[in-house]
Design a protein around this motif. Structure first.
Motif, PDB file in Angstrom:
ATOM      1  N   ASN A 213       0.808  -1.220   0.000  1.00  0.00           N
ATOM      2  CA  ASN A 213       0.000   0.000   0.000  1.00  0.00           C
ATOM      3  C   ASN A 213       0.845   1.275   0.000  1.00  0.00           C
ATOM      4  OD1 ASN A 213      -2.631  -1.035  -0.064  1.00  0.00           O
ATOM      5  ND2 ASN A 213      -2.553  -1.529   2.104  1.00  0.00           N
ATOM      6  N   ARG A 214       2.159   1.158   0.172  1.00  0.00           N
ATOM      7  CA  ARG A 214       2.994   2.355   0.290  1.00  0.00           C
ATOM      8  C   ARG A 214       2.953   3.245  -0.953  1.00  0.00           C
ATOM      9  NH1 ARG A 214       8.239   0.099   3.717  1.00  0.00           N
ATOM     10  NH2 ARG A 214       7.150  -0.085   5.711  1.00  0.00           N
ATOM     11  N   PRO A 215       3.038   2.691  -2.177  1.00  0.00           N
ATOM     12  CA  PRO A 215       2.917   3.571  -3.353  1.00  0.00           C
ATOM     13  C   PRO A 215       1.571   4.294  -3.395  1.00  0.00           C
ATOM     14  CG  PRO A 215       3.853   1.455  -3.974  1.00  0.00           C
ATOM     15  CD  PRO A 215       3.364   1.302  -2.561  1.00  0.00           C
ATOM     16  N   LYS A 216       0.506   3.607  -3.021  1.00  0.00           N
ATOM     17  CA  LYS A 216      -0.813   4.238  -2.988  1.00  0.00           C
ATOM     18  C   LYS A 216      -0.847   5.338  -1.935  1.00  0.00           C
ATOM     19  CE  LYS A 216      -3.415   0.131  -4.436  1.00  0.00           C
ATOM     20  NZ  LYS A 216      -4.471  -0.847  -4.033  1.00  0.00           N
ATOM     21  N   SER A 217      -0.211   5.076  -0.798  1.00  0.00           N
ATOM     22  CA  SER A 217      -0.173   6.060   0.273  1.00  0.00           C
ATOM     23  C   SER A 217       0.528   7.334  -0.192  1.00  0.00           C
ATOM     24  CB  SER A 217       0.559   5.476   1.487  1.00  0.00           C
ATOM     25  OG  SER A 217       0.634   6.411   2.532  1.00  0.00           O
ATOM     26  N   ARG A 218       1.612   7.179  -0.923  1.00  0.00           N
ATOM     27  CA  ARG A 218       2.353   8.336  -1.437  1.00  0.00           C
ATOM     28  C   ARG A 218       1.497   9.132  -2.416  1.00  0.00           C
ATOM     29  NH1 ARG A 218       7.424  10.416  -2.000  1.00  0.00           N
ATOM     30  NH2 ARG A 218       7.995  11.272  -4.033  1.00  0.00           N
ATOM     31  N   GLU A 219       0.729   8.434  -3.234  1.00  0.00           N
ATOM     32  CA  GLU A 219      -0.153   9.093  -4.202  1.00  0.00           C
ATOM     33  C   GLU A 219      -1.241   9.891  -3.498  1.00  0.00           C
ATOM     34  OE1 GLU A 219      -1.800  10.078  -8.011  1.00  0.00           O
ATOM     35  OE2 GLU A 219       0.144   9.226  -7.450  1.00  0.00           O
ATOM     36  N   TYR A 220      -1.877   9.265  -2.513  1.00  0.00           N
ATOM     37  CA  TYR A 220      -2.935   9.952  -1.765  1.00  0.00           C
ATOM     38  C   TYR A 220      -2.372  11.144  -0.995  1.00  0.00           C
ATOM     39  CZ  TYR A 220      -6.873   6.759  -2.533  1.00  0.00           C
ATOM     40  OH  TYR A 220      -7.915   6.061  -3.091  1.00  0.00           O
ATOM     41  N   PHE A 221      -1.171  10.986  -0.428  1.00  0.00           N
ATOM     42  CA  PHE A 221      -0.566  12.064   0.350  1.00  0.00           C
ATOM     43  C   PHE A 221      -0.297  13.274  -0.542  1.00  0.00           C
ATOM     44  CE2 PHE A 221       3.210  13.285   3.293  1.00  0.00           C
ATOM     45  CZ  PHE A 221       2.451  14.281   3.870  1.00  0.00           C
ATOM     46  N   SER A 222       0.116  13.034  -1.778  1.00  0.00           N
ATOM     47  CA  SER A 222       0.365  14.155  -2.695  1.00  0.00           C
ATOM     48  C   SER A 222      -0.921  14.935  -2.959  1.00  0.00           C
ATOM     49  CB  SER A 222       0.964  13.649  -4.010  1.00  0.00           C
ATOM     50  OG  SER A 222       0.046  12.860  -4.742  1.00  0.00           O
ATOM     51  N   LYS A 223      -2.037  14.233  -3.008  1.00  0.00           N
ATOM     52  CA  LYS A 223      -3.324  14.911  -3.195  1.00  0.00           C
ATOM     53  C   LYS A 223      -3.695  15.724  -1.962  1.00  0.00           C
ATOM     54  CE  LYS A 223      -5.068  11.466  -6.468  1.00  0.00           C
ATOM     55  NZ  LYS A 223      -6.070  10.404  -6.726  1.00  0.00           N
ATOM     56  N   VAL A 224      -3.367  15.188  -0.790  1.00  0.00           N
ATOM     57  CA  VAL A 224      -3.595  15.906   0.462  1.00  0.00           C
ATOM     58  C   VAL A 224      -2.806  17.212   0.462  1.00  0.00           C
ATOM     59  CG1 VAL A 224      -3.063  15.873   2.939  1.00  0.00           C
ATOM     60  CG2 VAL A 224      -4.190  13.913   1.875  1.00  0.00           C
ATOM     61  N   ILE A 225      -1.545  17.136   0.058  1.00  0.00           N
ATOM     62  CA  ILE A 225      -0.686  18.317   0.011  1.00  0.00           C
ATOM     63  C   ILE A 225      -1.223  19.335  -0.999  1.00  0.00           C
ATOM     64  CG2 ILE A 225       1.625  19.152  -0.582  1.00  0.00           C
ATOM     65  CD1 ILE A 225       2.688  16.426   0.410  1.00  0.00           C
ATOM     66  N   PHE A 226      -1.621  18.862  -2.152  1.00  0.00           N
ATOM     67  CA  PHE A 226      -2.180  19.760  -3.173  1.00  0.00           C
ATOM     68  C   PHE A 226      -3.422  20.474  -2.650  1.00  0.00           C
ATOM     69  CE2 PHE A 226      -5.314  20.386  -6.584  1.00  0.00           C
ATOM     70  CZ  PHE A 226      -4.637  21.327  -7.351  1.00  0.00           C
ATOM     71  N   ASN A 227      -4.299  19.739  -1.990  1.00  0.00           N
ATOM     72  CA  ASN A 227      -5.512  20.352  -1.444  1.00  0.00           C
ATOM     73  C   ASN A 227      -5.170  21.418  -0.411  1.00  0.00           C
ATOM     74  OD1 ASN A 227      -7.158  18.752  -3.028  1.00  0.00           O
ATOM     75  ND2 ASN A 227      -7.448  17.191  -1.463  1.00  0.00           N
ATOM     76  N   ALA A 228      -4.117  21.174   0.380  1.00  0.00           N
ATOM     77  CA  ALA A 228      -3.686  22.173   1.364  1.00  0.00           C
ATOM     78  C   ALA A 228      -3.166  23.423   0.667  1.00  0.00           C
ATOM     79  CB  ALA A 228      -2.611  21.583   2.276  1.00  0.00           C
ATOM     80  N   MET A 229      -2.439  23.241  -0.414  1.00  0.00           N
ATOM     81  CA  MET A 229      -1.948  24.384  -1.191  1.00  0.00           C
ATOM     82  C   MET A 229      -3.107  25.227  -1.704  1.00  0.00           C
ATOM     83  SD  MET A 229       1.081  22.570  -3.446  1.00  0.00           S
ATOM     84  CE  MET A 229       2.576  21.936  -2.674  1.00  0.00           C
ATOM     85  N   GLN A 230      -4.169  24.560  -2.148  1.00  0.00           N
ATOM     86  CA  GLN A 230      -5.338  25.264  -2.653  1.00  0.00           C
ATOM     87  C   GLN A 230      -6.064  26.003  -1.533  1.00  0.00           C
ATOM     88  OE1 GLN A 230      -6.013  25.333  -6.138  1.00  0.00           O
ATOM     89  NE2 GLN A 230      -3.947  24.485  -5.968  1.00  0.00           N
ATOM     90  N   ARG A 231      -6.219  25.352  -0.379  1.00  0.00           N
ATOM     91  CA  ARG A 231      -6.882  26.006   0.764  1.00  0.00           C
ATOM     92  C   ARG A 231      -6.137  27.265   1.186  1.00  0.00           C
ATOM     93  NH1 ARG A 231      -7.089  20.901   2.935  1.00  0.00           N
ATOM     94  NH2 ARG A 231      -5.425  21.405   4.406  1.00  0.00           N
ATOM     95  N   ARG A 232      -4.815  27.212   1.109  1.00  0.00           N
ATOM     96  CA  ARG A 232      -3.982  28.330   1.547  1.00  0.00           C
ATOM     97  C   ARG A 232      -3.767  29.358   0.445  1.00  0.00           C
ATOM     98  NH1 ARG A 232       0.559  24.476   4.603  1.00  0.00           N
ATOM     99  NH2 ARG A 232      -0.940  23.297   5.841  1.00  0.00           N
ATOM    100  N   ASN A 233      -4.371  29.097  -0.699  1.00  0.00           N
ATOM    101  CA  ASN A 233      -4.313  30.029  -1.833  1.00  0.00           C
ATOM    102  C   ASN A 233      -2.875  30.332  -2.252  1.00  0.00           C
ATOM    103  OD1 ASN A 233      -5.639  31.588  -3.791  1.00  0.00           O
ATOM    104  ND2 ASN A 233      -5.419  33.460  -2.572  1.00  0.00           N
ATOM    105  N   LEU A 234      -2.035  29.299  -2.259  1.00  0.00           N
ATOM    106  CA  LEU A 234      -0.640  29.464  -2.645  1.00  0.00           C
ATOM    107  C   LEU A 234      -0.512  29.409  -4.164  1.00  0.00           C
ATOM    108  CD1 LEU A 234       1.092  27.164   0.010  1.00  0.00           C
ATOM    109  CD2 LEU A 234       0.809  29.648   0.070  1.00  0.00           C
TER     110      LEU A 234
END
Length: 279
Positions: A213-234
Motif C-alpha cells: 500500500n505504500r505507493p498508494k499512500s504516497r499518491e494519496y498524500f500528494s493529493k492531500v498536500i495539493f488540497n492544502a496548497m489550494q486552501r492556503r491560496n498558494l
C-alpha cells in the motif's frame, strides 16, 4: 476534560486485546472509547464485544456496509462526546500516560489545537523493534508546511471544537486521511510535539499503509498536500508555480524538494527554536 479514543475497525479483532488492555491501563481516567466497525467480514465484532464485556466506557457501532476509512473516521468524530479526540488503530496500543500527557498540554495551552508524540515500531506480536526518529517538533504558522517529510505522526490528539471549524475529514480518502486531518488542524492553531514514545505501532501484512500500500499512500498524500496548497491560496512555492489542478504526485513533490536541502533544514530548526523560546 473528556478524551474520546476513536477506533476504526475492519477485520482486526484478533489484535484488539492489546489495544483494550492499553486503554484501560490509562493513568488519566476521564475517557471514552468509541469503536466503529466498518462492516468486517470476520468475527471482529464478536471478539471485541467479548473482550469489552459490560464496560460502559466503550461504545460500539457498525457501518451497514463497508464504507472506507475516510467515512468511518469522520463518523467516529461525530460520535465522540469528548473535547479531545485521538485515533488508535485496533491493532495498535498506547502507553499508560498517553492521554494524560496530551490532556495536560490542552489544559495549559489554550492555543494548541493538536498534539503528537513519538511512537514505538513493533513487530506483529507488539514487541519493540525501534523508536523512529522522524517524529520531531515542527514550525508553527508556516503556510509552506505540509508535513513532508512526515514529522507529525502517532499519537495525534486534537480539539473537537476546532475540528468542527475545518472542512473536516475528507470522506473520499482511503489512505492518508490522517495527514489530511493534521494539515487542516495545523491551519487553525498551534501544534505541539510531546517528546515521549506514547504509541505502539504494530507492523503486520494487513496494515493499511504498509507493504504493497505504500505507493498508494504516497499518491494519496500528494493529493492531500495539493488540497492544502489550494486552501492556503498558494500560487508560488520557492519560485515554482503551484498548478491549478492536480495531475500527478511527482509534480507536487517536486515543489517541496527544496525543503530537503541542508540550508533549509538549518533555517527550520532555528525557527522552531525561536518559537519554543518565546511561546
Amino acid at each position: 476534560m473528556k478524551f474520546s479514543i476513536l477506533i476504526a475497525n475492519y477485520n482486526n479483532g484478533k489484535f484488539f486485546r492489546s489495544c483494550y488492555d492499553s486503554i484501560i491501563a490509562q493513568s488519566y481516567d476521564n475517557w471514552e472509547a468509541v469503536i466503529l466497525d466498518d462492516s468486517s467480514t470476520d468475527d471482529s465484532l464478536k471478539v471485541i464485544k467479548s473482550i469489552i464485556g459490560d464496560d460502559h466506557r466503550f461504545k460500539i457501532f457498525k457501518n451497514e456496509s463497508n464504507s472506507g476509512v475516510g467515512i468511518t473516521k469522520s463518523k467516529l468524530i461525530e460520535l465522540a462526546a469528548g473535547e479531545i479526540c485521538g485515533f488508535v488503530d485496533p491493532d495498535d496500543a498506547i502507553t499508560p500516560n498517553a492521554l494524560k500527557s496530551s490532556i495536560k498540554i490542552f489544559k495549559n495551552q489554550k492555543n494548541v489545537v493538536l498534539t503528537y508524540s513519538k511512537y514505538i515500531k513493533c513487530d506483529e506480536n507488539l514487541k519493540e523493534i525501534d523508536i523512529p526518529k522522524n517524529p520531531m517538533p515542527v514550525p508553527n504558522n508556516d503556510p509552506f508546511f505540509f508535513n513532508c517529510p512526515v514529522h507529525i505522526v502517532h499519537f495525534v490528539c486534537f480539539r473537537k471544537d476546532i475540528y468542527e471549524t475545518t472542512e473536516k475529514m475528507n470522506t473520499e480518502m482511503k489512505i492518508a486521511e490522517d495527514q489530511d486531518l493534521y494539515l487542516k488542524m495545523y491551519e487553525k492553531g498551534k501544534v505541539k510535539f510531546i517528546d515521549e514514545a506514547n504509541y505502539l505501532y504494530r507492523t503486520h501484512p494487513g496494515g493499511i499503509s504498509q507493504n504493497d500500500n505504500r505507493p498508494k499512500s504516497r499518491e494519496y498524500f500528494s493529493k492531500v498536500i495539493f488540497n492544502a496548497m489550494q486552501r492556503r491560496n498558494l500560487k508560488m512555492i520557492n519560485g515554482k508555480t503551484v498548478p491549478s489542478q492536480f495531475s500527478d504526485s511527482k509534480q507536487i513533490y517536486d515543489l517541496l524538494e527544496y525543503q530537503n536541502s541542508i540550508p533549509y533544514r538549518i533555517q527550520k530548526k532555528l525557527r522552531i527554536l525561536v518559537q519554543q523560546l518565546f511561546s
